[in-house]
Design a protein around this motif. Structure first.
Motif, PDB file in Angstrom:
ATOM      1  N   GLY A 136       0.811  -1.213   0.000  1.00  0.00           N
ATOM      2  CA  GLY A 136       0.000   0.000   0.000  1.00  0.00           C
ATOM      3  C   GLY A 136       0.842   1.258   0.000  1.00  0.00           C
ATOM      4  N   LEU A 140       0.756   3.831  -3.254  1.00  0.00           N
ATOM      5  CA  LEU A 140       0.122   5.135  -3.029  1.00  0.00           C
ATOM      6  C   LEU A 140       1.090   6.305  -2.961  1.00  0.00           C
ATOM      7  CD1 LEU A 140      -2.911   5.960  -2.547  1.00  0.00           C
ATOM      8  CD2 LEU A 140      -2.462   3.507  -2.593  1.00  0.00           C
ATOM      9  N   VAL A 144       0.276  10.284  -3.834  1.00  0.00           N
ATOM     10  CA  VAL A 144       0.154  11.234  -2.727  1.00  0.00           C
ATOM     11  C   VAL A 144       1.126  12.390  -2.900  1.00  0.00           C
ATOM     12  CG1 VAL A 144       0.496  11.529  -0.235  1.00  0.00           C
ATOM     13  CG2 VAL A 144      -0.703   9.513  -1.102  1.00  0.00           C
ATOM     14  N   VAL A 189      -1.157   2.465   3.641  1.00  0.00           N
ATOM     15  CA  VAL A 189      -1.776   3.612   2.967  1.00  0.00           C
ATOM     16  C   VAL A 189      -1.675   4.851   3.856  1.00  0.00           C
ATOM     17  CG1 VAL A 189      -3.963   4.567   2.138  1.00  0.00           C
ATOM     18  CG2 VAL A 189      -3.321   2.211   1.557  1.00  0.00           C
TER      19      VAL A 189
END
Length: 214
Positions: A136, A140, A144, A189
């Protein structure tokens, strides 16, 4: 100008190579430690299995971190070795300190989550929660931080391993802590947001705005 550019490029290449070597050495050492611990576990009649997490027992809270380094047999540690090595290496390329902070966040959150929600009378151990978290985190982080290279890496990792990780979240897998996988993924995440870096482009824009205001 040409000489300066060459020097800058050379310095950047050395820095990148050094970071890759450090990331590789860290992950090879990490995986080697897991195999060593499993060898000790086998030689001791699986005495280290007691470091797994047994849910909702206050005395088991001390095993929240150690459980991520313990496995139930060589087949278990073998299944976790390659994904941990690869995902850990990719994550560590963004900085060893950042990687260690992300790993610590994932391991602690995953361990506490397993302690809270795992089925009664179970014993949970293994690096898979960390691996799902790193998955994750890697997928991500680029989005981000709005870093093109990070986005490409995240898409490639998701394309290659996405189906496998999705299957690991199924409650129908006997003997597998899907709860630990899910909590680890969510923690990864979260780590991508908590530990996000400022992209160079965004920093230049902010500096430019500050300059205009002055």
């Amino acid at each position: 100008m040409g000489v300066g550019a060459d020097m800058a490029n050379g310095t950047g290449a050395v820095r990148t190579t050094g970071r890759a070597m450090a990331a590789g050495q860290l992950m090879v050492g990490w995986v080697a430690l897991l195999w060593l611990l499993e060898a000790v576990d086998a030689a001791s009649g699986h005495a280290l299995d007691s470091f797994g997490i047994q849910p909702r027992d206050p005395s088991e809270l001390v095993d929240v971190v150690p459980a991520s380094f313990i496995h139930f047999g060589f087949g278990h540690v073998a299944a976790n070795s390659i994904p941990l090595l690869v995902l850990g290496f990719i994550a560590a390329l963004s900085g060893i300190r950042r990687f260690l902070l992300a790993s610590a966040l994932i391991v602690v959150a995953d361990g506490l989550g397993v302690w809270l929600v795992a089925p009664a009378h179970s014993n949970t151990a293994g690096a898979s929660g960390l691996i799902f978290g790193l998955f994750g985190f890697v997928v991500l982080s680029g989005f981000v931080e709005r870093r093109p290279l990070g986005i490409v890496v995240g898409v490639l990792v998701a394309a290659y391993w996405g189906t496998t990780f999705l299957a690991g979240l199924s409650p129908t897998n006997d003997g597998v802590s899907w709860q630990g996988h899910l909590i680890g993924l969510v923690a990864g995440v979260a780590a991508a947001f908590v530990l996000r870096r400022t992209s160079p482009g965004s920093e230049r824009v902010r500096q430019g705005r500050r300059g205009t205001a002055l």
